[in-house]
Design an enzyme around this catalytic site. Sequence first.
Site, PDB file in Angstrom:
ATOM      1  N   GLU A   1       0.819  -1.207   0.000  1.00  0.00           N
ATOM      2  CA  GLU A   1       0.000   0.000   0.000  1.00  0.00           C
ATOM      3  C   GLU A   1       0.853   1.259   0.000  1.00  0.00           C
ATOM      4  OE1 GLU A   1      -4.090  -1.410   2.108  1.00  0.00           O
ATOM      5  OE2 GLU A   1      -2.494  -0.774   3.435  1.00  0.00           O
TER       6      GLU A   1
ATOM      7  N   CYS B   1       3.331   8.466   1.211  1.00  0.00           N
ATOM      8  CA  CYS B   1       3.883   7.502   2.154  1.00  0.00           C
ATOM      9  C   CYS B   1       3.997   6.184   1.411  1.00  0.00           C
ATOM     10  CB  CYS B   1       2.907   7.395   3.333  1.00  0.00           C
ATOM     11  SG  CYS B   1       3.342   6.138   4.531  1.00  0.00           S
TER      12      CYS B   1
ATOM     13  N   CYS C   1       6.498  -7.292   6.923  1.00  0.00           N
ATOM     14  CA  CYS C   1       7.590  -6.766   7.750  1.00  0.00           C
ATOM     15  C   CYS C   1       7.977  -7.841   8.746  1.00  0.00           C
ATOM     16  CB  CYS C   1       7.135  -5.503   8.486  1.00  0.00           C
ATOM     17  SG  CYS C   1       8.485  -4.688   9.390  1.00  0.00           S
TER      18      CYS C   1
ATOM     19  N   CYS D   1       6.615  -5.150  15.496  1.00  0.00           N
ATOM     20  CA  CYS D   1       6.268  -4.150  16.518  1.00  0.00           C
ATOM     21  C   CYS D   1       4.833  -4.431  16.960  1.00  0.00           C
ATOM     22  CB  CYS D   1       6.398  -2.738  15.958  1.00  0.00           C
ATOM     23  SG  CYS D   1       8.079  -2.328  15.453  1.00  0.00           S
TER      24      CYS D   1
ATOM     25  N   CYS E   1       1.726  -2.355  15.523  1.00  0.00           N
ATOM     26  CA  CYS E   1       1.651  -2.103  14.085  1.00  0.00           C
ATOM     27  C   CYS E   1       0.974  -3.258  13.356  1.00  0.00           C
ATOM     28  CB  CYS E   1       3.066  -1.900  13.540  1.00  0.00           C
ATOM     29  SG  CYS E   1       3.112  -1.711  11.751  1.00  0.00           S
TER      30      CYS E   1
ATOM     31  N   CYS F   1      -1.186   5.642  10.123  1.00  0.00           N
ATOM     32  CA  CYS F   1       0.040   4.942  10.528  1.00  0.00           C
ATOM     33  C   CYS F   1      -0.263   3.602  11.160  1.00  0.00           C
ATOM     34  CB  CYS F   1       0.794   5.758  11.582  1.00  0.00           C
ATOM     35  SG  CYS F   1       1.643   7.157  10.922  1.00  0.00           S
TER      36      CYS F   1
HETATM   37  N1  SAH Z   1       9.360   0.461   9.753  1.00  0.00           N
HETATM   38  C1  SAH Z   1       9.450   1.875   9.722  1.00  0.00           C
HETATM   39  C2  SAH Z   1       8.418   2.554   8.832  1.00  0.00           C
HETATM   40  C3  SAH Z   1       6.984   2.069   8.898  1.00  0.00           C
HETATM   41  S1  SAH Z   1       5.920   2.526  10.240  1.00  0.00           S
HETATM   42  C4  SAH Z   1       9.366   2.443  11.106  1.00  0.00           C
HETATM   43  O1  SAH Z   1       9.015   1.706  12.012  1.00  0.00           O
HETATM   44  O2  SAH Z   1       9.695   3.613  11.288  1.00  0.00           O
HETATM   45  C5  SAH Z   1       5.691   4.267  10.151  1.00  0.00           C
HETATM   46  C6  SAH Z   1       5.385   4.873  11.522  1.00  0.00           C
HETATM   47  O3  SAH Z   1       4.082   4.501  11.993  1.00  0.00           O
HETATM   48  C7  SAH Z   1       6.357   4.402  12.598  1.00  0.00           C
HETATM   49  O4  SAH Z   1       6.764   5.468  13.375  1.00  0.00           O
HETATM   50  C8  SAH Z   1       5.493   3.431  13.374  1.00  0.00           C
HETATM   51  O5  SAH Z   1       5.996   3.231  14.645  1.00  0.00           O
HETATM   52  C9  SAH Z   1       4.156   4.112  13.341  1.00  0.00           C
HETATM   53  N2  SAH Z   1       3.035   3.229  13.694  1.00  0.00           N
HETATM   54  C10 SAH Z   1       2.944   1.905  13.463  1.00  0.00           C
HETATM   55  N3  SAH Z   1       1.768   1.424  13.914  1.00  0.00           N
HETATM   56  C11 SAH Z   1       1.097   2.468  14.438  1.00  0.00           C
HETATM   57  C12 SAH Z   1      -0.196   2.603  15.037  1.00  0.00           C
HETATM   58  N4  SAH Z   1      -1.015   1.560  15.171  1.00  0.00           N
HETATM   59  N5  SAH Z   1      -0.568   3.829  15.460  1.00  0.00           N
HETATM   60  C13 SAH Z   1       0.250   4.892  15.300  1.00  0.00           C
HETATM   61  N6  SAH Z   1       1.462   4.826  14.728  1.00  0.00           N
HETATM   62  C14 SAH Z   1       1.897   3.625  14.304  1.00  0.00           C
END
Ligand code: SAH
Length: 367
Positions: A114, A127, A134, A138, A141, A358
């Site tokens: 996406e 974005c 991935c 995390c 996420c 995000c």
């Molecule tokens: N892997 C990279 C880029 C992808 S995530 C990274 O972690 O930076 C992009 C951003 O969205 C990151 O800062 C991540 O921590 C944040 N993010 C992921 N899941 C989220 C959620 N459920 N709510 C808010 N931010 C989130």
Amino acid sequence: MRNTLEDSRFSNTPASSGGARPELLAGWGATLRQRLVGFFAERGEPAYRARQVEQWVWKRAARSFEEMTNLPAPLRPALAEAFSLTPLEPDYVARSRDGTIKHLWRLEDGERVESVLIPTRERLTLCLSSQAGCALACRFCATGYFGFRRQLRAAEIVAQYRDSLRVAREELGRPISNVVYMGMGEPLANLDGVIGSLAALHGGFGLGARRITVSTVGLVPGILELARRPEPFELAVSLHAPAHELRLELMPIEKRYPLPELFEALRTYQGYKNRRISLEYTLIRGVNDAPALAEALADLAHGLICFVNLIPFNPIPARPEWGPSPPAAIERFSAGLTARGVGNAVRRPRGRDIAAACGQLRLSTEG
Ligand code: SAH
């Protein structure tokens, strides 16, 4: 030595080459341009034809050789046999009430990723995704819960930009002003693909390095590699917790590259670039939003020129017990940082109604 590029545990094997045809979007390395010039020479065509193709690729964002109407018609299918323009198929498009547009792209092998166009008054930010899935898991996420599928090739990353640029021009009547690597995947776990794509976005499409942000969970070797590159690309680091135990609960990568090592790498990066670094901090209610953590974050960031983006957590089905911090807690956290001289801003979630915010990517389609 842990901080070496040979450390490849998180650099999963590169994706296949996408067939034998060279991909024009992977950049105009000398070899590729030579092949294009050679292609025209073999057919008795002048060398300026290569330049014409180049214009179509970078200026007109062409998706097919058939579009290249100033090239002799019989040459177009021949070009298509010799080179690839890395086609992406839009499987699904969602438009948010706030103007955000999300695309789900199908790659040649059926994998799907996406990208999201986010308009504001001054900017149009794209974005984009750097991997299908991935590996970093995390806990907050959505992409993390799907696991790793494969690396994206440089051209597949750039193709998201090309096709989004077409949409931006046609539907929004404006160019893309900024690119953030904050879609699916961990950019610094796909160094080949990401560095190739940075070169094409910057050198090919002419996007300024300061308009391109690479966001990472904090893979130290990748940060150091980016530090050594001459272009001043922007770096964002997903922090989410200023203390080891808590960060470990949220982000397994903390075990591999704990905070002290990460911040040492950030200081090295800053030594090379002299640029402000963004720290991303997703505020989850009752999990990482205590005022004491704002203090700890300020201490941790001491001496680093940085800016903290506070992102209210976007709920995901895998963690029904988690919600965003309430506005008062966000305010308190933000004020705590400000009081200690750490610049910060609260980011409003965009495209929430289409699961484009995000961490929510891939939810609506496969959840
Ligand atoms: N892997 C990279 C880029 C992808 S995530 C990274 O972690 O930076 C992009 C951003 O969205 C990151 O800062 C991540 O921590 C944040 N993010 C992921 N899941 C989220 C959620 N459920 N709510 C808010 N931010 C989130």
